[in-house]
Design an enzyme around this catalytic site. Structure first.
Site, PDB file in Angstrom:
ATOM      1  N   LEU A  34     -24.084  85.159  77.984  1.00  0.00           N
ATOM      2  CA  LEU A  34     -25.381  84.619  77.529  1.00  0.00           C
ATOM      3  C   LEU A  34     -25.715  83.264  78.178  1.00  0.00           C
ATOM      4  CD1 LEU A  34     -25.359  85.633  73.730  1.00  0.00           C
ATOM      5  CD2 LEU A  34     -26.153  86.937  75.712  1.00  0.00           C
ATOM      6  N   THR A  36     -27.548  82.881  80.968  1.00  0.00           N
ATOM      7  CA  THR A  36     -28.998  82.986  81.220  1.00  0.00           C
ATOM      8  C   THR A  36     -29.604  84.148  80.434  1.00  0.00           C
ATOM      9  OG1 THR A  36     -28.595  84.359  83.167  1.00  0.00           O
ATOM     10  CG2 THR A  36     -28.905  82.000  83.555  1.00  0.00           C
ATOM     11  N   ASP A  52     -16.841  86.076  79.261  1.00  0.00           N
ATOM     12  CA  ASP A  52     -17.030  85.683  80.659  1.00  0.00           C
ATOM     13  C   ASP A  52     -16.242  86.650  81.557  1.00  0.00           C
ATOM     14  OD1 ASP A  52     -16.697  84.373  83.174  1.00  0.00           O
ATOM     15  OD2 ASP A  52     -17.164  82.461  82.203  1.00  0.00           O
ATOM     16  N   ALA A  73     -23.397  91.063  86.105  1.00  0.00           N
ATOM     17  CA  ALA A  73     -23.182  89.666  85.705  1.00  0.00           C
ATOM     18  C   ALA A  73     -22.932  88.811  86.938  1.00  0.00           C
ATOM     19  CB  ALA A  73     -21.984  89.576  84.756  1.00  0.00           C
ATOM     20  N   TYR A 139     -23.637  82.005  97.890  1.00  0.00           N
ATOM     21  CA  TYR A 139     -24.039  83.180  97.105  1.00  0.00           C
ATOM     22  C   TYR A 139     -23.953  84.443  97.964  1.00  0.00           C
ATOM     23  CZ  TYR A 139     -27.303  86.271  94.591  1.00  0.00           C
ATOM     24  OH  TYR A 139     -27.895  87.345  93.954  1.00  0.00           O
ATOM     25  N   LYS A 143     -21.407  87.749  97.574  1.00  0.00           N
ATOM     26  CA  LYS A 143     -21.915  89.123  97.421  1.00  0.00           C
ATOM     27  C   LYS A 143     -21.323  90.023  98.508  1.00  0.00           C
ATOM     28  CE  LYS A 143     -24.713  88.842  93.835  1.00  0.00           C
ATOM     29  NZ  LYS A 143     -24.443  89.577  92.593  1.00  0.00           N
ATOM     30  N   ASN A 168     -35.962  90.823  96.537  1.00  0.00           N
ATOM     31  CA  ASN A 168     -36.386  89.882  95.488  1.00  0.00           C
ATOM     32  C   ASN A 168     -37.023  90.629  94.316  1.00  0.00           C
ATOM     33  OD1 ASN A 168     -35.971  88.239  97.940  1.00  0.00           O
ATOM     34  ND2 ASN A 168     -36.579  86.604  96.559  1.00  0.00           N
ATOM     35  N   PHE A 200     -41.172  75.012  98.506  1.00  0.00           N
ATOM     36  CA  PHE A 200     -40.121  74.379  99.306  1.00  0.00           C
ATOM     37  C   PHE A 200     -40.246  74.872 100.749  1.00  0.00           C
ATOM     38  CE2 PHE A 200     -38.407  74.531  94.936  1.00  0.00           C
ATOM     39  CZ  PHE A 200     -38.326  73.161  94.718  1.00  0.00           C
ATOM     40  N   ARG A 207     -40.732  87.218 101.617  1.00  0.00           N
ATOM     41  CA  ARG A 207     -39.800  87.982 100.787  1.00  0.00           C
ATOM     42  C   ARG A 207     -40.354  89.386 100.547  1.00  0.00           C
ATOM     43  NH1 ARG A 207     -37.302  84.151 101.984  1.00  0.00           N
ATOM     44  NH2 ARG A 207     -35.921  82.825 100.729  1.00  0.00           N
TER      45      ARG A 207
HETATM   46  P1  NAD Z   1     -29.914  87.018  85.250  1.00  0.00           P
HETATM   47  O1  NAD Z   1     -29.421  85.614  85.351  1.00  0.00           O
HETATM   48  O2  NAD Z   1     -31.089  87.296  84.403  1.00  0.00           O
HETATM   49  O3  NAD Z   1     -28.746  87.999  84.797  1.00  0.00           O
HETATM   50  C1  NAD Z   1     -27.381  87.707  84.933  1.00  0.00           C
HETATM   51  C2  NAD Z   1     -26.710  87.984  83.601  1.00  0.00           C
HETATM   52  O4  NAD Z   1     -25.304  87.737  83.755  1.00  0.00           O
HETATM   53  C3  NAD Z   1     -27.200  87.062  82.477  1.00  0.00           C
HETATM   54  O5  NAD Z   1     -27.412  87.802  81.302  1.00  0.00           O
HETATM   55  C4  NAD Z   1     -26.062  86.059  82.297  1.00  0.00           C
HETATM   56  O6  NAD Z   1     -25.993  85.546  80.989  1.00  0.00           O
HETATM   57  C5  NAD Z   1     -24.867  86.907  82.681  1.00  0.00           C
HETATM   58  N1  NAD Z   1     -23.720  86.140  83.184  1.00  0.00           N
HETATM   59  C6  NAD Z   1     -23.743  85.109  84.068  1.00  0.00           C
HETATM   60  N2  NAD Z   1     -22.500  84.662  84.293  1.00  0.00           N
HETATM   61  C7  NAD Z   1     -21.676  85.442  83.535  1.00  0.00           C
HETATM   62  C8  NAD Z   1     -20.275  85.469  83.341  1.00  0.00           C
HETATM   63  N3  NAD Z   1     -19.460  84.589  83.941  1.00  0.00           N
HETATM   64  N4  NAD Z   1     -19.754  86.397  82.500  1.00  0.00           N
HETATM   65  C9  NAD Z   1     -20.568  87.277  81.847  1.00  0.00           C
HETATM   66  N5  NAD Z   1     -21.906  87.287  81.995  1.00  0.00           N
HETATM   67  C10 NAD Z   1     -22.446  86.384  82.842  1.00  0.00           C
HETATM   68  O7  NAD Z   1     -30.169  87.483  86.763  1.00  0.00           O
HETATM   69  P2  NAD Z   1     -30.758  88.842  87.336  1.00  0.00           P
HETATM   70  O8  NAD Z   1     -31.860  88.468  88.233  1.00  0.00           O
HETATM   71  O9  NAD Z   1     -30.965  89.835  86.260  1.00  0.00           O
HETATM   72  O10 NAD Z   1     -29.534  89.306  88.254  1.00  0.00           O
HETATM   73  C11 NAD Z   1     -28.704  90.422  87.934  1.00  0.00           C
HETATM   74  C12 NAD Z   1     -27.824  90.712  89.136  1.00  0.00           C
HETATM   75  O11 NAD Z   1     -28.617  91.098  90.250  1.00  0.00           O
HETATM   76  C13 NAD Z   1     -26.985  89.530  89.613  1.00  0.00           C
HETATM   77  O12 NAD Z   1     -25.747  90.026  90.058  1.00  0.00           O
HETATM   78  C14 NAD Z   1     -27.767  88.990  90.780  1.00  0.00           C
HETATM   79  O13 NAD Z   1     -26.950  88.284  91.682  1.00  0.00           O
HETATM   80  C15 NAD Z   1     -28.303  90.280  91.368  1.00  0.00           C
HETATM   81  N6  NAD Z   1     -29.495  90.127  92.191  1.00  0.00           N
HETATM   82  C16 NAD Z   1     -30.660  89.675  91.627  1.00  0.00           C
HETATM   83  C17 NAD Z   1     -31.803  89.596  92.429  1.00  0.00           C
HETATM   84  C18 NAD Z   1     -33.117  89.081  91.904  1.00  0.00           C
HETATM   85  O14 NAD Z   1     -34.060  88.970  92.696  1.00  0.00           O
HETATM   86  N7  NAD Z   1     -33.250  88.803  90.625  1.00  0.00           N
HETATM   87  C19 NAD Z   1     -31.746  89.983  93.769  1.00  0.00           C
HETATM   88  C20 NAD Z   1     -30.523  90.382  94.311  1.00  0.00           C
HETATM   89  C21 NAD Z   1     -29.413  90.491  93.494  1.00  0.00           C
HETATM   90  C1  UD1 Z   2     -33.543  85.780  95.279  1.00  0.00           C
HETATM   91  C2  UD1 Z   2     -32.712  85.917  94.011  1.00  0.00           C
HETATM   92  C3  UD1 Z   2     -31.278  86.187  94.364  1.00  0.00           C
HETATM   93  C4  UD1 Z   2     -31.250  87.401  95.278  1.00  0.00           C
HETATM   94  C5  UD1 Z   2     -32.128  87.215  96.503  1.00  0.00           C
HETATM   95  C6  UD1 Z   2     -32.204  88.513  97.314  1.00  0.00           C
HETATM   96  C7  UD1 Z   2     -33.341  84.691  92.000  1.00  0.00           C
HETATM   97  C8  UD1 Z   2     -33.330  83.395  91.303  1.00  0.00           C
HETATM   98  N1  UD1 Z   2     -32.781  84.692  93.221  1.00  0.00           N
HETATM   99  O1  UD1 Z   2     -33.126  84.642  96.027  1.00  0.00           O
HETATM  100  O2  UD1 Z   2     -30.529  86.470  93.181  1.00  0.00           O
HETATM  101  O3  UD1 Z   2     -29.944  87.725  95.627  1.00  0.00           O
HETATM  102  O4  UD1 Z   2     -33.451  86.930  96.071  1.00  0.00           O
HETATM  103  O5  UD1 Z   2     -33.155  88.430  98.299  1.00  0.00           O
HETATM  104  O6  UD1 Z   2     -33.805  85.676  91.492  1.00  0.00           O
HETATM  105  N2  UD1 Z   2     -39.393  78.694  96.007  1.00  0.00           N
HETATM  106  C9  UD1 Z   2     -40.424  77.759  96.033  1.00  0.00           C
HETATM  107  N3  UD1 Z   2     -40.764  77.147  94.856  1.00  0.00           N
HETATM  108  C10 UD1 Z   2     -40.136  77.410  93.679  1.00  0.00           C
HETATM  109  C11 UD1 Z   2     -39.088  78.379  93.667  1.00  0.00           C
HETATM  110  C12 UD1 Z   2     -38.743  78.995  94.856  1.00  0.00           C
HETATM  111  O7  UD1 Z   2     -40.996  77.475  97.079  1.00  0.00           O
HETATM  112  O8  UD1 Z   2     -40.495  76.820  92.648  1.00  0.00           O
HETATM  113  C13 UD1 Z   2     -39.059  79.378  97.271  1.00  0.00           C
HETATM  114  C14 UD1 Z   2     -37.597  79.317  97.662  1.00  0.00           C
HETATM  115  O9  UD1 Z   2     -37.282  78.127  98.335  1.00  0.00           O
HETATM  116  C15 UD1 Z   2     -37.492  80.563  98.530  1.00  0.00           C
HETATM  117  C16 UD1 Z   2     -38.461  81.552  97.872  1.00  0.00           C
HETATM  118  O10 UD1 Z   2     -39.340  80.755  97.089  1.00  0.00           O
HETATM  119  O11 UD1 Z   2     -37.915  80.290  99.834  1.00  0.00           O
HETATM  120  C17 UD1 Z   2     -37.761  82.557  96.970  1.00  0.00           C
HETATM  121  O12 UD1 Z   2     -36.882  81.826  96.129  1.00  0.00           O
HETATM  122  P1  UD1 Z   2     -36.114  82.507  94.908  1.00  0.00           P
HETATM  123  O13 UD1 Z   2     -37.075  83.208  94.034  1.00  0.00           O
HETATM  124  O14 UD1 Z   2     -35.220  81.469  94.317  1.00  0.00           O
HETATM  125  O15 UD1 Z   2     -35.311  83.676  95.604  1.00  0.00           O
HETATM  126  P2  UD1 Z   2     -34.237  83.789  96.790  1.00  0.00           P
HETATM  127  O16 UD1 Z   2     -33.623  82.469  97.117  1.00  0.00           O
HETATM  128  O17 UD1 Z   2     -34.896  84.569  97.859  1.00  0.00           O
END
Ligand code: NAD
Ligand code: UD1
Length: 304
Positions: A34, A36, A52, A73, A139, A143, A168, A200, A207
């Protein structure tokens, strides 16, 4: 009906997957610390084990009792490594290896969340699964390491595992309040509140955004494929990239607002262009990203 473990199931993507699993009649147990994620993201009948992945002692026993494990996770933010590299690696690398090893020893199929971040800044776009991986962030390195461990555990212990390289992902339940969250959730939240947004870099980074329910569907398909004895690694994307500057224009149209934009220095480890090909996932898993960007943004804006 089967019983599944979803690590990170209380988070953004994980909770959508849980909804899909419950709707299909499966029993679900979630392991989440929990950090995030939140209990309120989960349907009441789902069993939540708070722990964890890097430390939870009963992990092997928990995994041995399920028919399949979805491993989501993680510390999902590229930027969080800048705040604490080893701390993030303890979860994303060591925690993931613990999950994969336990699944291998229990002969439980695994579908795990990899990332487009494994490719780094590769000019050969669209990215396909055989494109060389050269991550530029901690990161991305972790992965990619997870993918290599899954492959080595397959060869040595017979692990059945499939990795999904999400691009994304966006949609409802992506936490908007954290600076580490996805850009769409941050921008939507701020623009809806009439606040300025920060870009930024020059905003020309691009993306390939994919809607969360399509991603949950891909996870389900990958589990069936893996349980049937297949293994692999697939891009999960739409095959369309948009720059942040264009994304802001689309968001302005959806919200009918005039965004105030501040440009700041680009962030360390930030990828310039990320455009994937999902041809392999379409052919092997039957995956398609059905929800178009503007449509998905409208659903997300309605939720926010
Ligand atoms: P999220 O932060 O919403 O989900 C991650 C979950 O893992 C959360 O519920 C958090 O509480 C839990 N968690 C974190 N550390 C933990 C630990 N040590 N032990 C147990 N639980 C833990 O993020 P999300 O966007 O839902 O990402 C889910 C997965 O997909 C992640 O592996 C992330 O790297 C991957 N991913 C996400 C994106 C994206 O764009 N959101 C893209 C590529 C990969
Ligand atoms: C995201 C995911 C990551 C995933 C990856 C796969 C999140 C938080 N990150 O990373 O888990 O593995 O895609 O492609 O979901 N930005 C701004 N302003 C802001 C926030 C972000 O300009 O306020 C920019 C960032 O600098 C970046 C882009 O938006 O250039 C996307 O950022 P972000 O959403 O954090 O995603 P990634 O870094 O691509």
């Amino acid at each position: 009906m089967a019983r599944y473990l979803v690590t990170g199931g209380a988070g953004f993507i994980g909770s959508h997957l849980v909804d899909h699993l419950v709707e299909a009649g499966h029993e679900v147990v979630v392991l989440d610390n929990l950090s995030t994620g939140a209990r309120f993201n989960l349907p009441p009948q789902v069993d939540l084990v708070q722990g964890d992945i890097a430390e939870f002692e009963n992990l092997p026993a928990l995994i041995a009792r399920v028919n399949g494990c979805f491993h989501l996770a993680a510390i999902a933010s590229v930027q969080q490594y800048q705040e604490g590299w080893a701390k993030a690696a303890k979860v994303n690398f060591y925690g993931s290896v613990r999950v994969l090893e336990a699944a291998a020893r229990a002969n439980v199929p695994v579908v795990y969340a990899s990332s487009a971040a494994i490719y780094g800044n590769n000019p050969l776009q669209p990215l396909i699964e055989t494109t060389m991986s050269r991550p530029i962030s901690g990161y991305g390195v972790d992965k990619l390491a997870m993918e290599h461990h899954a492959e080595a555990l397959k060869t040595t212990i017979g692990l059945r595992a499939t990795g999904l390289r999400f691009f994304n992902v966006y949609g409802p339940r992506q936490v908007p309040g954290s600076p580490y969250s996805g850009v769409i959730s941050i921008f939507l939240n701020r623009l809806a509140a009439g606040q300025p947004i920060t870009v930024f870099g020059d905003g020309e980074q691009a993306r390939d955004f994919v809607y969360v329910s399509d991603v949950a569907g891909a996870l389900m398909r990958a589990m069936s494929w893996t349980a049937a004895g297949n293994c692999g690694v697939f891009n999960i994307c739409r095959g369309e990239a948009i720059t942040l500057n264009d994304l802001i224009r689309v968001l302005a149209g959806v919200l009918e607002c005039a965004p105030e934009i501040r440009y700041e220095e680009s962030r360390a480890g930030d990828i310039r262009i990320s455009l994937g090909s999902s041809v392999a996932a379409a052919e092997r898993l039957g995956f398609t990203g059905n929800v178009a960007l503007e449509e998905g943004l409208r659903y997300t804006a309605d939720w926010a």
